[in-house]
Every structure is written in structure tokens, then in C-alpha cells.
Design a protein around this motif. Structure first.
Motif, PDB file in Angstrom:
ATOM      1  N   MET A   1       0.809  -1.203   0.231  1.00 58.41           N
ATOM      2  CA  MET A   1       0.042  -0.194   0.182  1.00 58.41           C
ATOM      3  C   MET A   1       0.776   1.229   0.168  1.00 58.41           C
ATOM      4  O   MET A   1       1.861   1.446   0.715  1.00 58.41           O
ATOM      5  N   LYS A   2       0.507   2.257  -0.865  1.00 63.88           N
ATOM      6  CA  LYS A   2       1.389   3.474  -0.867  1.00 63.88           C
ATOM      7  C   LYS A   2       0.294   4.820  -0.653  1.00 63.88           C
ATOM      8  O   LYS A   2      -0.912   4.522  -0.510  1.00 63.88           O
ATOM      9  N   LYS A   3       0.880   5.753   0.044  1.00 61.79           N
ATOM     10  CA  LYS A   3       0.269   6.886   0.357  1.00 61.79           C
ATOM     11  C   LYS A   3       0.299   7.924  -0.724  1.00 61.79           C
ATOM     12  O   LYS A   3       1.283   8.351  -1.029  1.00 61.79           O
ATOM     13  N   LEU A   4      -0.873   8.565  -1.099  1.00 64.71           N
ATOM     14  CA  LEU A   4      -0.843   9.308  -2.471  1.00 64.71           C
ATOM     15  C   LEU A   4      -1.095  10.825  -1.597  1.00 64.71           C
ATOM     16  O   LEU A   4      -2.282  10.824  -0.823  1.00 64.71           O
ATOM     17  N   LYS A   5      -0.785  11.703  -1.953  1.00 66.79           N
ATOM     18  CA  LYS A   5      -0.939  13.068  -1.701  1.00 66.79           C
ATOM     19  C   LYS A   5      -0.962  13.890  -3.000  1.00 66.79           C
ATOM     20  O   LYS A   5       0.028  13.790  -3.784  1.00 66.79           O
ATOM     21  N   ALA A   6      -1.954  14.807  -2.795  1.00 67.29           N
ATOM     22  CA  ALA A   6      -2.103  15.622  -3.947  1.00 67.29           C
ATOM     23  C   ALA A   6      -2.359  17.103  -3.722  1.00 67.29           C
ATOM     24  O   ALA A   6      -3.488  17.196  -2.815  1.00 67.29           O
ATOM     25  N   VAL A   7      -1.982  17.922  -4.331  1.00 67.34           N
ATOM     26  CA  VAL A   7      -2.636  19.450  -4.221  1.00 67.34           C
ATOM     27  C   VAL A   7      -3.066  19.786  -5.796  1.00 67.34           C
ATOM     28  O   VAL A   7      -2.490  19.803  -6.704  1.00 67.34           O
ATOM     29  N   TYR A  23     -12.783   5.149 -11.474  1.00 61.62           N
ATOM     30  CA  TYR A  23     -11.785   4.093 -11.441  1.00 61.62           C
ATOM     31  C   TYR A  23     -11.773   3.324 -10.216  1.00 61.62           C
ATOM     32  O   TYR A  23     -11.332   2.021 -10.332  1.00 61.62           O
ATOM     33  N   GLY A  24     -12.210   3.852  -9.110  1.00 59.40           N
ATOM     34  CA  GLY A  24     -12.000   3.142  -7.857  1.00 59.40           C
ATOM     35  C   GLY A  24     -10.845   2.433  -7.480  1.00 59.40           C
ATOM     36  O   GLY A  24     -11.057   1.160  -7.165  1.00 59.40           O
ATOM     37  N   ILE A  25      -9.800   3.158  -7.538  1.00 59.65           N
ATOM     38  CA  ILE A  25      -8.725   2.409  -6.997  1.00 59.65           C
ATOM     39  C   ILE A  25      -7.718   3.108  -5.796  1.00 59.65           C
ATOM     40  O   ILE A  25      -6.658   2.617  -5.509  1.00 59.65           O
ATOM     41  N   VAL A 307      -3.471   3.868  -1.690  1.00 61.03           N
ATOM     42  CA  VAL A 307      -3.618   3.366  -3.088  1.00 61.03           C
ATOM     43  C   VAL A 307      -2.570   2.082  -3.127  1.00 61.03           C
ATOM     44  O   VAL A 307      -1.485   2.036  -2.677  1.00 61.03           O
ATOM     45  N   PRO A 308      -3.211   0.992  -3.714  1.00 63.98           N
ATOM     46  CA  PRO A 308      -2.467  -0.371  -3.811  1.00 63.98           C
ATOM     47  C   PRO A 308      -1.042   0.091  -4.515  1.00 63.98           C
ATOM     48  O   PRO A 308      -1.144   0.667  -5.579  1.00 63.98           O
ATOM     49  N   GLY A 658      -6.864  -6.763  10.446  1.00 66.96           N
ATOM     50  CA  GLY A 658      -6.610  -5.548   9.570  1.00 66.96           C
ATOM     51  C   GLY A 658      -7.886  -4.784   9.312  1.00 66.96           C
ATOM     52  O   GLY A 658      -8.929  -5.201   9.219  1.00 66.96           O
ATOM     53  N   LYS A 659      -7.425  -3.531   8.723  1.00 66.04           N
ATOM     54  CA  LYS A 659      -8.525  -2.433   8.419  1.00 66.04           C
ATOM     55  C   LYS A 659      -8.860  -2.885   6.805  1.00 66.04           C
ATOM     56  O   LYS A 659      -7.867  -2.643   6.080  1.00 66.04           O
ATOM     57  N   LYS A 660     -10.109  -3.100   6.448  1.00 64.03           N
ATOM     58  CA  LYS A 660     -10.231  -3.584   4.892  1.00 64.03           C
ATOM     59  C   LYS A 660     -10.126  -2.069   4.149  1.00 64.03           C
ATOM     60  O   LYS A 660     -10.631  -1.207   4.507  1.00 64.03           O
ATOM     61  N   PHE A 661      -9.438  -2.205   3.026  1.00 66.78           N
ATOM     62  CA  PHE A 661      -9.369  -1.206   1.937  1.00 66.78           C
ATOM     63  C   PHE A 661     -10.674  -1.088   1.332  1.00 66.78           C
ATOM     64  O   PHE A 661     -11.207  -2.053   0.802  1.00 66.78           O
TER      65      PHE A 661
END
Length: 673
Positions: A1-7, A23-25, A307-308, A658-661
């Protein structure tokens, strides 16, 4: 799992949200808690729901009311055929680029529908209310039979008040006496015919009193369980009034029926379109609500999402393209505690349906091993051994295929379950052939074919075969051997995971000593089979068991002193309990075969002892008995196969929790893009 950050520039954020939703990803992160931090507050302010959400919600309420109306006048009748062979919903292709387009389209459709639906709906509502009022009047007036007076006189007059109701029979005389006292005899009470209500005999009464005495009268009546009748806007005697009400009710029923038929016709015309509208609005509301999870500045929005890893670059590309380059996107490693990082199981397609079995227990924690792949072979093997009848397996395979291919067309859960049952059925067929189970001993009882003497089966669960003299003991030995192997796999996985995390001590104490014991048992059995030397076998196993007991005792002593050491030494019994638990494979195997045999014997006795109808009764007993056996032992095999994994197997290496995605995704049932 990755962390996505966007401005993202505020003018472009709507399109970004729309594309991510389609897209639901990604799973959006709620920043509201983070934005309470002083440092973050200085950079960002919390965002609220999108402005258009209120408008969307209003339209959803309007659409929902019409759908409820259609559902009431035209309830769906679901047949067995619909359940067993459901038809996929025909989806409508839609293409909207902005929420304004969606709202405009939905308003247009709802206005068209309202023009046709509102008038008959309002009339129907008025008629239903009038019908309800008339039924209430009919009920109350029917109790006044035998009292000849004009109902229009009820209520206040210039000087007097006339009221009506009922009281329990046993309180009538006392009530009259009390009313005379409180009104100084300025009252007349008339009684009608007795009737029964709520298991009590009641008497209708009509009272006439001066208006200035009314308060005292009503206060007294309440003390005597008086039920007041609200009768107004009606004339004539009770008998005449009832005739008028009956006539009006018939007229209303006719009008209601006509309106319902009209609304049914409108339901057929508009319901599908209305479901499309409601879904479009629901999707837009979900998008608008997502804004409340963002942070913002004067001209930009800040988004964080999970995001996976395999979809990280794709998500970045979606944001950059949908924002037309007016966005800065960063992909990084997770910066949250592991318990907050969502988990998405990712298995090969043939294994993926079995993820539902893992989720029934608990999702793995982030970075914990996914046990799904390990469940598959054990579950299928155990299920086949427990049910162990080729005929039952064939039927289960057919049921599984039907669920998978037919019901699975409209239900993802049914599709997964059907796939699992199909494979379980195939496993059962194989085990049934090995053990000679074809509706139990049906072939022997009714066809006089002894499968075991003919060498057509390897082992007889209930006795001897050509190849193995003692079938039950052979299956028990196999069950224990499989159990040891199953536990060994779990212990090795647990050992590896502990080493991976740097917990070498835990690996040795919690898994290592039991791995040593199982390997010693395997080695001892091999030596005995080769040399028949029982002393060496017992010695090897005994030394390994002694080491396990000593290590467990030392561990217990370090934690809780002498008492902990004594209890720790008893851990060996827990290990033995886990191993012996696999004997349930034999138990359920015997239960299936034994009950099937009992059904066959019972059917044969009935058929041979009862003339003429005996054959029919035999067929009924065979069908009913084997159906019961199939259902009960099929369910038992499913439960106990899972139990061996959840209790004995998982306890060696798996914790879960675990916490479900949960992806930010547009769920489309009636529409497609």
C-alpha cells in the motif's frame, strides 16, 4: 500500500474527484482529525461538502418518494425461477462530465415523471385518508346500534352537549350515579346493546348534559375507562349512517383501484429510468460528500489517499490528466501506524474467491501474511474427507456450478460461494470414489454389488476392503498425519514471520519447539516403519517432548514464577489437543457413511415388508433421508473444515485484525459509462 498526496487547483478538483470515483482504485483519507493539529491548521482549513450536495439530496428525496409509491402500488413478486435463475439488470449507458449535467438531466426526468404521477398520487392519498376516516367512523357507529338518534346532533349545541362512547358493562350503573352527583342531575345517559372488544364486554352510551357541566362530566368519564367516539360530519341514525358509509366506501374502493392501475402503468413506464436517476444522484452525493475529507486553501484542495502499490502510478496519472496538469502528486511509503493502513488481499484469480473465507475470520494486519493461499488445499481436502460420498459430491458440484454461473451473475458473494462449493464437490467426488461412498452402501443394499470386495474402493470407512483391513483406523491414522503436516506448515509460517520481524526468541519458543516435536514424531514413525524398533521411536519422540515441556516451563517461570512454570509445562496437552482435533475428519466421515447406511437399511426394510405402496415409501425415504444427510453433513463439513483452520491452524501464525481497503468507487447497478 502507498500513500498518495495531491494538491489540486480548485477549478479542477471536481473532475479529479469524478475520475478517481469512476476508477475506484484509491481510498480517500479523512483529514479532519489531522487538520486539528496547530501546524496543519496554519497551512490548511477544513473543507465542507460540495455546494451542490443540498440540491442533489433534495432530488434524491423526490425520487425516493416516487420509488416508494411505485413499490407500494406494484410490489415485486419474486418467483423460485427468479431466485434460481436471476436475470442480470440491463444497465443504461450514461456519459456526464460535470455534476451540473447530472443534476440537469435528473431534474428533467423527475419533472416529466411528476407531471404524470403527482395528480393520481395526491388523489390516491386523499382517498386513502378518507377511507381510513370512514372505516374509523364505521367501527365506532356500529357500536351505537339500538340507539335511535340523529348523529348530526352529536357535539355542542347552544345550551347542551351531546357525546357518545363506551364503558365496561360492570361500571355502567356506578357511572350513572356518579354523573348525577357531579352534574346535580343535569344529565341524561342512554345505553345501547352490549358488545365485546379486547375480551371485555362494553356498553355504548350517549350522554346529554349542560355545556357548563361538560368539564366535570368528561373528568368523571375518564375514571370509568370511557372510550370516546369522535363522530362528526355525518347525519342520520346509526343504521342509516352505516348504509351511507358502506356505499361511499365501495365508491372509494373503485376509485382507488382505478388509480392504482394507473400508477402501476406509470411504474412500468418510469421505474427503470427512476432507478437510473436515483443511482446517478447517489453517486453525485458520494462525490460531493468526499470534499468534507479534504483540506483547502484559497485556491487549492489537498487530498490524501491510500492506493495499492500496483495502482500507484495509474492513480497519479489519473489525477494529473484529469486536472490538466494543475496538480502536484506525490507517492510515498505509508507514514501511519500499521493498524491504520488498509489491507487489500491480492491473490491469483483461481484463489481469489477463497478470500471470503479469510475475511470471515479476520483480514490480516498490514504486512502480516495472507493465509488465503494456505486455506485452499486444506479446506478442500478436509471437506472431501468429511462428506466423502461421490453422489453427494456430484450433487454439490451441480449446486455449486448453478450458484456460480447463474446466481453469481447478479451477486458477487454467490459467485464466490458457488466457486468454492464446486471445488468442494469435486474433492468430495474424489474422496467418495476412494472410500466407495455412493449414497452410502446403496449399491450393496439394492444392487447387491460389494464395491470393497471387488477392489473398486481403496478404503472402507465402516469396515474392511480388499486393500485395507481396518478402514476406520486407517482413516484415523491418515487424519492425524494430515493434522501434523497441517500444523507443521502453520508453525513454519509463524516461525518465518517472527524471524522476519526480528523476534528470534518468540520464534524458537512459540513455534520452534513444536516444529522440533513434529519432526521428531515424523522421524520416529519412519524409523518404526523401517526397523519396527519401538524403543528408538519412543526415545526420539520422548526427548523432543521433554525439550518442549522444559522450554515451556522456563517461559512460564519467567512470566509468572512457579505457578507459571507448572502451567507452561501443560502446554504440551494443548499441542496434543490440536493434533487430536483432526480426528474429527474420521468422525464426520463415519457420520456421513453411517447415516447413509441407516437410510438405505430403513428404506429396504420398508420396501420389502409393505406390499404395493412399499416401493413408493422406499423412494420417499431414500430421497428424504439422503437429502437430510447431504444437507446436515455438507454443512457440518463446511463448518468443521473452517474450524480446523481458524482454531488449530491460524493459532500457529495468524492474528488478523486488519483494516479493510474501501475504495472510493462509484457502485453502478443500473448504469454504466
Amino acid at each position: 500500500m502507498k500513500k498518495l498526496k495531491a494538491v489540486i487547483l480548485d477549478e479542477k478538483v471536481d473532475n479529479v474527484v469524478r475520475q478517481l470515483h469512476e476508477y475506484g482504485i484509491v481510498e480517500l483519507c479523512d483529514l479532519s482529525e489531522k487538520l486539528e493539529d496547530v501546524e496543519w491548521k496554519s497551512l490548511l482549513s477544513p473543507s465542507s461538502h460540495a455546494d451542490y450536495v443540498r440540491n442533489v439530496t433534495t432530488l434524491m428525496i423526490k425520487a425516493g418518494k416516487i420509488l416508494d409509491l411505485f413499490s407500494n402500488v406494484n410490489p415485486k413478486e419474486v418467483s423460485i425461477k427468479d431466485i434460481l435463475n436471476p436475470k442480470p439488470i440491463e444497465k443504461k449507458k450514461v456519459q456526464f462530465n460535470t455534476h451540473e449535467e447530472v443534476i440537469e438531466y435528473c431534474e428533467k426526468v423527475l419533472n416529466e415523471i411528476s407531471k404524470e404521477v403527482d395528480e393520481p398520487s395526491e388523489k390516491l392519498n386523499e382517498l386513502e385518508n378518507r377511507k381510513s376516516r370512514l372505516l374509523q367512523l364505521k367501527d365506532q357507529i356500529s357500536y351505537l346500534k339500538g340507539l335511535e338518534f340523529d348523529l348530526k346532533d352529536l357535539g355542542p349545541g347552544v345550551y347542551i352537549y351531546i357525546g357518545c362512547g363506551s364503558v365496561p358493562k360492570e361500571k355502567v350503573n356506578e357511572l350513572k350515579s356518579e354523573l348525577d352527583k357531579v352534574t346535580e342531575e343535569y344529565i341524561e345517559v342512554f345505553t345501547g346493546e352490549e358488545f365485546e372488544k379486547d375480551n371485555k364486554i362494553r356498553v355504548p352510551i350517549v350522554f346529554v348534559t349542560l355545556k357548563e357541566k361538560l368539564e366535570s362530566v368528561l373528568s368523571t368519564l375518564r375514571k370509568f375507562e370511557f372510550e370516546r367516539y369522535d363522530i362528526s360530519d355525518i347525519e342520520g341514525t346509526p343504521k342509516e349512517a352505516l348504509q351511507k358509509i358502506e356505499s361511499e366506501l365501495k365508491n372509494i374502493e373503485s376509485k382507488i383501484k382505478s388509480l392504482i392501475e394507473k400508477l402501476k402503468s406509470l411504474s412500468k413506464k418510469w421505474e427503470n429510468e427512476l432507478l437510473v436517476v436515483y443511482e446517478l444522484l447517489s453517486i453525485e452525493k458520494e462525490r460531493g460528500d468526499a470534499y468534507s475529507q479534504f483540506g483547502k486553501t484559497n485556491r487549492t484542495y489537498y487530498i490524501e489517499a491510500w492506493v495499492p502499490a500496483k495502482n500507484a502510478e495509474k492513480a497519479k496519472k489519473i489525477i494529473e490528466e484529469s486536472s490538466e496538469g494543475y496538480a502536484f502528486v506525490e507517492i510515498s511509503e505509508p507514514d501511519e501506524p500499521e493498524e491504520k493502513i488498509p489491507v487489500l488481499l491480492d491473490n491469483p484469480k483461481p484463489i481469489k474467491p477463497f478470500e471470503m473465507l479469510t475475511e470471515m475470520y479476520a483480514l490480516p494486519k498490514y504486512n502480516e501474511v495472507d493465509p488465503t493461499l494456505l486455506i485452499v488445499p486444506g479446506f478442500l481436502l478436509f471437506y472431501g474427507i468429511m462428506l466423502t460420498d461421490a453422489a453427494y459430491g456430484l450433487f454439490l458440484t451441480i449446486v455449486g456450478l448453478w450458484t456460480w454461473k447463474k446466481i453469481g451473475k447478479v451477486s458477487e458473494g454467490a459467485k464466490k460461494l458457488g466457486y468454492i462449493l464446486t471445488l468442494a464437490g469435486i474433492s468430495t467426488i474424489i474422496m467418495g470414489i476412494i472410500t466407495g461412498g455412493y449414497l452410502g452402501d446403496f449399491m450393496y443394499e439394492f444392487l447387491n454389488i460389494d464395491i470393497y470386495k471387488m477392489g473398486l474402493a481403496l478404503v472402507n470407512p465402516l469396515g474392511a476392503s480388499t486393500f485395507i483391513k481396518n478402514g476406520p483406523i486407517a482413516i484415523l491414522e491418515f487424519s492425524i498425519a494430515v493434522g501434523l503436516l497441517h500444523l507443521l506448515i502453520g508453525l513454519i509460517v509463524g516461525f518465518k514471520e517472527n524471524i522476519k520481524k526480528g523476534n528470534t526468541g518468540d520464534a524458537i519458543i512459540n513455534q520452534g519447539i513444536w516444529i522440533l516435536l513434529i519432526l521428531a514424531i515424523i522421524l520416529g514413525v519412519i524409523i518404526y516403519l523401517v526397523t519396527s524398533n519401538m524403543i528408538v521411536t519412543i526415545g526420539i519422540i520422548g526427548v523432543a517432548a521433554l525439550i518442549a515441556i522444559i522450554v515451556c516451563a522456563i517461559k512460564g517461570f519467567q512470566e509468572n514464577g512457579i505457578m507459571g512454570a507448572l502451567l507452561g509445562a501443560m502446554d504440551i496437552t494443548g499441542f496434543l489437543g490440536n493434533v487430536l482435533s483432526y480426528a474429527r475428519l474420521l468422525a464426520l466421515c463415519l457420520a456421513t457413511g453411517g447415516l447413509a447406511m441407516a437410510v438405505n437399511i430403513m428404506a429396504k426394510i420398508v420396501g420389502s415388508s409393505i406390499p404395493i405402496i412399499g416401493v413408493i415409501l422406499t423412494v420417499i425415504i431414500l430421497i428424504g433421508g439422503h437429502t437430510f444427510n447431504f444437507v446436515m453433513n455438507g454443512l457440518g463439513a463446511f463448518i468443521h473444515s473452517l474450524r480446523l483452520h481458524y482454531v488449530e491452524f491460524f493459532s500457529q501464525f495468524y492474528e488478523g485484525g486488519g483494516k479493510k481497503f474501501r475504495p472510493f468507487k462509484a457502485n453502478r447497478e443500473y448504469t454504466t459509462t
